[in-house]
Scaffold this active site. Structure first.
Site, PDB file in Angstrom:
ATOM      1  N   HIS A 194       0.861  -1.185   0.000  1.00 56.91           N
ATOM      2  CA  HIS A 194       0.000   0.000   0.000  1.00 56.91           C
ATOM      3  C   HIS A 194       0.899   1.236   0.000  1.00 56.91           C
ATOM      4  CE1 HIS A 194      -3.134  -2.622   2.355  1.00 56.91           C
ATOM      5  NE2 HIS A 194      -2.917  -3.064   1.119  1.00 56.91           N
ATOM      6  N   VAL A 195       1.408   1.571  -1.163  1.00 55.72           N
ATOM      7  CA  VAL A 195       2.359   2.674  -1.282  1.00 55.72           C
ATOM      8  C   VAL A 195       1.578   3.910  -1.718  1.00 55.72           C
ATOM      9  CG1 VAL A 195       4.535   3.413  -2.304  1.00 55.72           C
ATOM     10  CG2 VAL A 195       4.099   0.975  -1.932  1.00 55.72           C
TER      11      VAL A 195
END
Length: 699
Positions: free
Chosen positions: A636-637
């Site tokens: 989850h960047v």
């Protein structure tokens, strides 16, 4: 490359012999293979992007030097010539060193050796891995179709007799159709592209993931001419052959080796048409209301109150067939959360996933061979193409140029300079441009700020406030088979601690798919200790704990900057508040395991504790979460070009337009003002819908 440097190869060979000592000693034939480990690791290094390969070569030079050995053992002898006892002592010292650079070098070498070895099918088989699903069908009850009548209200496939038909005909037929006729109308590739070509459109969209594909479909369906540029390849069901090693290299950014500069966080981002939606684990979660309120009150987000977002979420959920997982579909790994939470009185519930006819193969992270996953590859990209959009896969956007000044109220013309590359070699095939008044940048929170910076559109808050939902795993040994690679990977979520503090920051707990290559690389240690952990593979249950980072809300914990070579450099460090939440999340995950009946629990610390009963949990708080003392990762960047009113601390206006760059919009995870505190796929799709609507009103 290593063949031209004998000293490096000798160092790599010596490292392999100690890290994978059991592949040499003849005592464990199941974990050996015909190809020597040094050849496997060298081949893996040769396939990496050039900057990463150079970093590993430098690590070999440093670790193999006389000075490194002298510092570590008191003997000025290259690592390759040391007695094995001193080699092991040197590895242990670097693994737990107080010097961060030493820990980084150790991890760089250990991970490439272990990951490349456990990508070999015969080695995977040796630890009890079930292997690809499609040639064998269901081997355990939590794989394959469920019993009963097909129900469109569910995401899973059902058949009258699942024991006789583990892969239902509907899924086989869908895969066959995809193999016979992949989407080609509107796809520009090969001979259709040539040097100097100029494409013209209303909007060029860079990236085809959860943000880019949605924006492209919305704009095309509004009657605008759209060109989609995707750095990755266009793949289909027949490409998703469920082989972990080759597919992770093909489907993830930087050959599945993307990481922060100090290697303390491995970053998993999709890198083919469909982006992260092609490889994620299906879960669809709405942005919590308190997060949306924070975006409005602290960041000036407009049109995104919980009431305003509800119909947007509903629309997205309809389009991707988001449905709740039925109670009879969970794997033992996911039942850890359900059973443990019930015992502890914690909140946990089945997840909503974007699937249709899911056969529970467990290979969601490697693409869906059965066309069950309703990601962008099968939904929004085809919708955009059906309305006349054009797609250029294997096309790397290099920079954006403002080609003409605007006159009157018109948006200025932009020119995107792009390179079409050979997917097999990475070498340029053709350089071309796309002209449009609107550019939608949706390459993800690493590539988006890098492209804007290369285009002279950097500065201010661009690249800052990187958020990762810092994640680690907590592993437990059970008395029964778990086969955590099989079944729906993530079908249950525990959010008991999602709002741990007064501002709504905390952590939540999920399950991952546990395939051998990434699992073995994550397990700490080397030699006999590592072999003992890997040998328990079939009985391991695995939970992941994800922290909503950014609890110190004005602090930028990480950033993305562009180096002289034009490539992104990623830095990240946990804040003290986030580090506390990470430690708490590990303890909570261990408690869930024990409540679900685990025999023994351990963590991914360099010096992992062994927890057998609740009173042992206190030891978790004593373990450091400093860089490379605990294996951490993120899928989850987000952040780096966030919405905001102040250009000094944000990347775009509340409309999603880059500050000071009219007609350049952002529509991906980099746009998120804060970490959302839930898996972000649905959030990104919803924000892209809103941004696309605003663009359409400007065209």
């Amino acid at each position: 490359m290593l063949d031209a440097h004998p000293a490096r190869r000798r160092t790599l060979d010596a490292v392999c012999r100690r890290i994978l000592s059991y592949a040499y000693d003849g005592e464990d034939a199941d974990l050996a293979a015909a190809t020597p480990p040094v050849d496997v690791a060298a081949a893996r290094i040769a396939r990496l992007p050039a900057p990463l390969a150079r970093d590993l070569e430098l690590a070999l030079d440093i670790f193999g030097s006389r000075a490194a050995a002298l510092l570590s053992t008191g003997r000025p002898t290259p690592f390759s010539e040391l007695d094995p006892r001193y080699q092991d002592a040197m590895l242990s010292r670097w693994e737990r060193s107080s010097v961060p650079t030493m820990r980084t070098i150790y991890q760089a070498l250990r991970r490439v050796v272990v990951a490349s070895w456990y990508a070999i099918p015969e080695v995977q088989h040796g630890i009890g891995y079930l292997g690809p699903f499609h040639p064998r069908g269901a081997a355990v009850p939590w794989e394959g179709a469920l019993a009963g009548r097909e129900d469109d209200a569910e995401p899973v496939a059902r058949v009258a007799d699942p024991a006789r038909e583990s892969i239902p005909a509907t899924a086989r037929d869908a895969a066959a159709r995809h193999r016979a006729s992949p989407p080609r109308a509107g796809v520009l590739a090969g001979a259709s592209l040539r040097d100097g070509m100029r494409l013209v459109c209303d909007a060029v969209v860079v990236g085809t993931g959860a943000g880019g594909a949605v924006a492209a479909a919305r704009l095309a369906e509004a009657g605008h001419e759209v060109v989609m540029l995707e750095a990755g390849s266009l793949l289909g069901a027949s490409d998703f052959d469920e082989r972990e090693g080759p597919l992770t290299e093909r489907l993830y950014a930087e050959g599945c080796s993307r990481a922060t500069q100090d290697l303390s966080f491995s970053l998993f981002q999709g890198a083919s048409v469909g982006g992260g939606t092609t490889v994620n684990w299906l879960v669809m979660l709405r942005t919590p209301g308190h997060v949306l309120d924070e975006w409005r009150l602290r960041h000036g987000a407009e049109g995104m109150t919980p009431a305003e977002m509800a119909p947007v979420f509903e629309r997205v959920e309809r389009e991707v067939h988001a449905r709740r997982v039925p109670d009879d579909a969970h794997s033992p790994n996911n039942r850890i959360i359900l059973d443990g939470a019930r015992t502890l009185g914690w909140r946990a519930a089945p997840a909503v996933i974007n699937a249709k006819g899911c056969v529970r193969s467990g290979f969601c992270g490697l693409g869906c061979r059965y066309d069950a996953k309703q990601g962008a590859l099968l939904t929004y990209v085809p919708r955009a193409l059906a309305r006349g959009a054009r797609l250029v896969p294997d096309a790397r956007a290099e920079r954006i140029e403002v080609a003409e000044r605007s006159t009157g109220g018109r948006l200025p013309l932009k020119r995107v300079h792009a390179t079409h590359v050979d997917p097999a070699t990475g070498l340029p095939r053709a350089r071309f441009v796309v002209d449009a008044p609107v550019v939608v940048v949706a390459g993800g929170a690493v590539e988006t700020p890098a492209l804007l910076a290369r285009s002279g559109m950097g500065g201010g808050g661009l690249g800052r406030f990187l958020r990762l939902h810092p994640t680690t795993a907590v592993i437990a040994r059970y008395d029964h088979a778990m086969h955590a690679s099989a079944g729906i990977p993530l079908s249950v979520v525990c959010d008991e601690f999602a709002r741990r503090d007064e501002n709504g920051y905390g952590f939540w707990i999920e399950c991952p798919p546990t395939h051998p290559m990434l699992a073995a690389a994550s397990l700490p240690g080397f030699g006999a200790a590592h072999r003992a952990r890997v040998r328990e593979y079939p009985r391991l249950g695995v939970l992941i704990a994800l922290t909503r980072d950014g609890a110190e809300r004005e602090r930028s914990s990480g950033d993305v900057r562009v180096g002289r070579d034009g490539l992104p450099r990623i830095r990240y460090r946990l804040s003290p508040a986030d580090a506390r939440h990470v430690a708490e999340s590990i303890e909570a995950s261990a408690r869930l395991h024990l409540a679900a009946g685990a025999r023994e629990v351990t963590t991914l610390h360099a010096d992992p504790p062994r927890i057998r009963e609740p009173r042992d949990l206190a030891v978790v708080r004593e373990r450091s979460v400093a860089p490379n003392r605990l294996a951490m990762f993120s899928a989850h960047v987000n952040g780096t070009c966030r919405i905001g009113t102040d250009p000094r601390t944000s990347g775009t206006t509340p409309e999603g337009e880059r500050h000071g760059a009219r007609g350049v919009f952002v529509a991906d995870g980099s746009l998120l003002p804060t970490a959302p505190g839930v898996n972000p796929q649905e959030t990104i799709m919803a924000l892209a819908t809103i941004v696309a609507g605003r663009i359409a009103a400007r065209l």
